[in-house]
Design a protein around this motif. Structure first.
Motif, PDB file in Angstrom:
ATOM      1  N   GLU A 150      15.813 -13.678 -36.876  1.00  0.00           N
ATOM      2  CA  GLU A 150      14.606 -14.350 -37.331  1.00  0.00           C
ATOM      3  C   GLU A 150      14.869 -15.833 -37.599  1.00  0.00           C
ATOM      4  OE1 GLU A 150      10.754 -15.212 -38.351  1.00  0.00           O
ATOM      5  OE2 GLU A 150      11.552 -13.427 -37.348  1.00  0.00           O
ATOM      6  N   CYS A 207      15.744  -9.014 -33.801  1.00  0.00           N
ATOM      7  CA  CYS A 207      14.725  -9.057 -34.852  1.00  0.00           C
ATOM      8  C   CYS A 207      14.080  -7.697 -35.094  1.00  0.00           C
ATOM      9  CB  CYS A 207      13.656 -10.086 -34.504  1.00  0.00           C
ATOM     10  SG  CYS A 207      14.217 -11.804 -34.596  1.00  0.00           S
ATOM     11  N   SER A 243       6.122 -15.217 -35.750  1.00  0.00           N
ATOM     12  CA  SER A 243       6.502 -13.860 -36.166  1.00  0.00           C
ATOM     13  C   SER A 243       5.666 -13.441 -37.361  1.00  0.00           C
ATOM     14  CB  SER A 243       7.984 -13.811 -36.535  1.00  0.00           C
ATOM     15  OG  SER A 243       8.240 -14.588 -37.699  1.00  0.00           O
ATOM     16  N   ARG A 300      15.165 -17.447 -34.195  1.00  0.00           N
ATOM     17  CA  ARG A 300      13.869 -17.510 -33.506  1.00  0.00           C
ATOM     18  C   ARG A 300      13.089 -18.747 -33.937  1.00  0.00           C
ATOM     19  NH1 ARG A 300      10.667 -12.049 -33.163  1.00  0.00           N
ATOM     20  NH2 ARG A 300      10.712 -12.100 -35.439  1.00  0.00           N
ATOM     21  N   GLU A 355       6.460  -6.339 -36.111  1.00  0.00           N
ATOM     22  CA  GLU A 355       7.720  -6.390 -35.373  1.00  0.00           C
ATOM     23  C   GLU A 355       7.894  -5.240 -34.381  1.00  0.00           C
ATOM     24  OE1 GLU A 355      10.233  -8.805 -34.195  1.00  0.00           O
ATOM     25  OE2 GLU A 355       9.620  -9.310 -36.231  1.00  0.00           O
TER      26      GLU A 355
END
Length: 583
Positions: free
Chosen positions: A422, A409, A261, A425, A358
């Motif tokens: 997050e 997210c 991410s 994840r 994102e």
């Protein structure tokens, strides 16, 4: 006198030429000389005090199987003295290789010259063996043990026999028989973040492991140690010297969850050790894996390859390239194409090509996605293989959980849920194609378009690893799908393990109850319906595996082999499943 430190690795092969990669202990001229008179030479290039050569062998004849030797400064270094293995050979396809490349891609006519009855289609047989995730095997119990008779007890190797070792033993036992035309290694060739006890001791003798990054690799020199440990395994070394290979990285080649991410990347870049780690990871990947993936005509046009070979020391040039690739991933394409007769392989980078912002998340940046689409739609192949280290189709529960987490997210349920998403994840590795829903649907659209029409291939197969088990899944499209048969073929690990509770989780993920639970996640995340549905048609299988696709004309057959240790201590490949995919 120059010595061979690592290799030889047979990488590219067509009807008239081949490339062979070696590492020497000092500057020298490497020569590959074949029994039929074909030969090639190359001067080593230097990276961070190490010396490498990628030798182009020309003058090969189509449809031959010729032994070769390697010399450094005219001194023979391969085969090794008293080797228990047959001579390393270059087996060329039976027809003249395709030449040139399209859109920055390479083409290769690599097909077996022999028909072996694998299907009723016309044309030559092409065998593609693939897998991923390989921890380096422990040392042999006896130096010079014969192939297939390395005696490792369960205590010595608790994760079981190495599938590459057992494949080597199978080929060595019948060196003139069928073998893979190419070995696809779909990621995690080395583990930069999960090192062996031997490597940990080596690191501790080199630096203070109480300082970050601790017992993970820190720089280029430490990466070279990982490759030595992995590729000096006697069976693997011989196997890679005689079976051509194509490779691509996955996360552990750099670090677990690599590019998960935008916030993950920001945190990593804030650490004092990350920059050296990522640059060293990309540099070592380019040297040890990437350049061997490319055909000679593309290498001849590659500015970096030319610059590194021309410089007295190519370290700075390669480091600058790695820095640019890290700061602007779209500036570099690690993906590549190889054609084996009428079998097309598109090997796709699903790690460095990501868009992490994102609200724009994508598995592939726009140029990479367009490259994949253009290559897939070019036509002219009987089978289209899309190599992606991360599976496209996952167990339904996991797919929906990843899509749900991606929705959280990006703020679908508010800031508090986004922070939870997050954390989840990262903790649960929710970063496959399903975690990039628009990219998942885009790949489905490309596959449907490529697999439709009068020029459609007989099969479109997505080849993947990563998840430490093997399975086959088949998608369906609402309102009717493509003309080609489409399959997700997942094979992992080659030599690794998976805890029992995760095995149970994967089985549950495919179950009806698991699918129903996944739908609840999807509703909470307000997810639209995926572009395709799918069902599991094989597996899940657990253990150290390799899959082999055998294609001839428009016929395709799939075999799954597992590495097992017999009661006599010998390690063997046993066929777990064999299925005719197309008639």
């Amino acid at each position: 006198m120059a010595r061979l430190r690592l290799g030889p690795l047979l990488r590219y092969v067509d009807g008239a030429s081949a490339t062979v990669w070696v590492e020497a202990d000092r500057p020298c001229t490497a020569e590959v000389r074949c029994a039929d008179g074909a030969r090639g030479t190359a001067r080593t290039f230097q990276i961070a005090g190490h010396h490498y050569a990628l030798v182009l062998v020309e003058g090969l004849r189509p449809g031959t199987d010729t032994a070769y030797e390697v010399s450094l400064d005219e001194s023979p270094v391969w085969p090794l003295p008293d080797s228990p293995f047959p001579p390393s050979t270059i087996r060329t396809p039976g027809g003249t290789a395709a030449s040139g490349s399209g859109g920055g891609t390479g083409r290769d006519g690599g097909t077996s010259r022999d028909g072996d009855g694998d299907g009723d289609g016309d044309g030559e047989t092409v065998r593609v063996t693939f897998g991923s995730c390989r921890w380096a095997a422990p040392p042999a119990a006896e130096h010079g043990a014969s192939p297939g008779a390395r005696l490792r007890s369960h205590q010595e190797d608790p994760i079981g026999p190495d599938a590459l070792d057992t494949l080597a033993a199978r080929i060595a036992a019948d060196p003139t028989g069928p073998r893979p035309d190419v070995l696809l290694l779909l990621g995690d060739q080395v583990y930069a973040d999960e090192v062996s006890d031997d490597t940990r001791r080596w690191l501790a003798a080199r630096r203070d492991l109480s300082e970050p990054p601790g017992d993970q690799v820190a720089d280029y020199e430490e990466y070279t140690h990982l490759y030595y440990e992995s590729w000096l395994d006697p069976e693997v070394r011989w196997l890679l010297s005689t079976v051509p290979s194509c490779m691509v990285f996955d996360d552990h080649d750099v670090i677990d969850d690599w590019n998960t991410s935008e916030s993950w990347l920001a945190e990593m870049r804030a650490t004092p050790w990350w920059r050296e780690r990522i640059l060293s990871g990309l540099m070592s990947y380019w040297v040890y894996q990437h350049i061997g993936n490319l055909p000679p005509d593309e290498l001849a046009r590659d500015e970096l390859f030319t610059a590194v070979r021309a410089a007295p020391d190519g370290t700075d040039a390669l480091r600058s390239f790695a820095a640019a690739a890290d700061s602007d991933p779209a500036s570099t394409r690690w993906s590549y194409r190889r054609d084996f007769g009428r079998v097309r392989l598109l090997m796709v980078d699903t790690r460095a090509a990501r868009v992490l912002k994102e609200d724009e998340r994508a598995m592939l940046d726009p140029e990479e996605a367009e490259w994949l689409r253009a290559q897939a739609l070019e036509g002219g192949c009987d089978h289209l293989l899309i190599g992606t280290s991360l599976p496209w189709l996952l167990p339904h529960l996991i797919h929906d959980a990843e899509g749900w987490d991606a929705a959280l997210c990006r703020g679908e349920r508010g800031a508090r849920w986004a922070r939870f998403g997050e954390r989840l994840r990262r903790a649960a590795d929710l970063e496959h194609w399903a975690a990039f829903p628009s990219s998942f649907d885009s790949l489905a659209a490309v596959i449907a378009e490529a697999g439709s029409g009068a020029d459609a291939p007989a099969t479109v197969c997505v080849l993947s690893g990563d998840v430490h088990h093997a399975y086959v899944a088949e998608p369906t499209w609402p309102g009717g799908g493509p003309d080609a048969r489409v399959l997700q073929l997942t094979c992992s690990p080659v030599h690794n393990s998976i805890p029992a509770y995760i095995r149970g989780g994967f089985r549950f993920g495919w179950s009806r109850v698991g699918r129903a639970l996944g739908r609840r996640f999807a509703r909470h995340g307000r997810l639209p319906r995926a572009a395709v549905d799918w069902r599991r048609t094989g597996g899940p299988w657990f253990g150290n595996h390799l899959m082999t696709l055998t294609m001839r004309g428009r016929s395709a057959r799939l075999r799954l082999d597992r590495a097992r240790a017999g009661k006599d201590g010998a390690e063997r490949m046993e066929t777990v499943s064999e299925t005719q995919l197309t008639p």
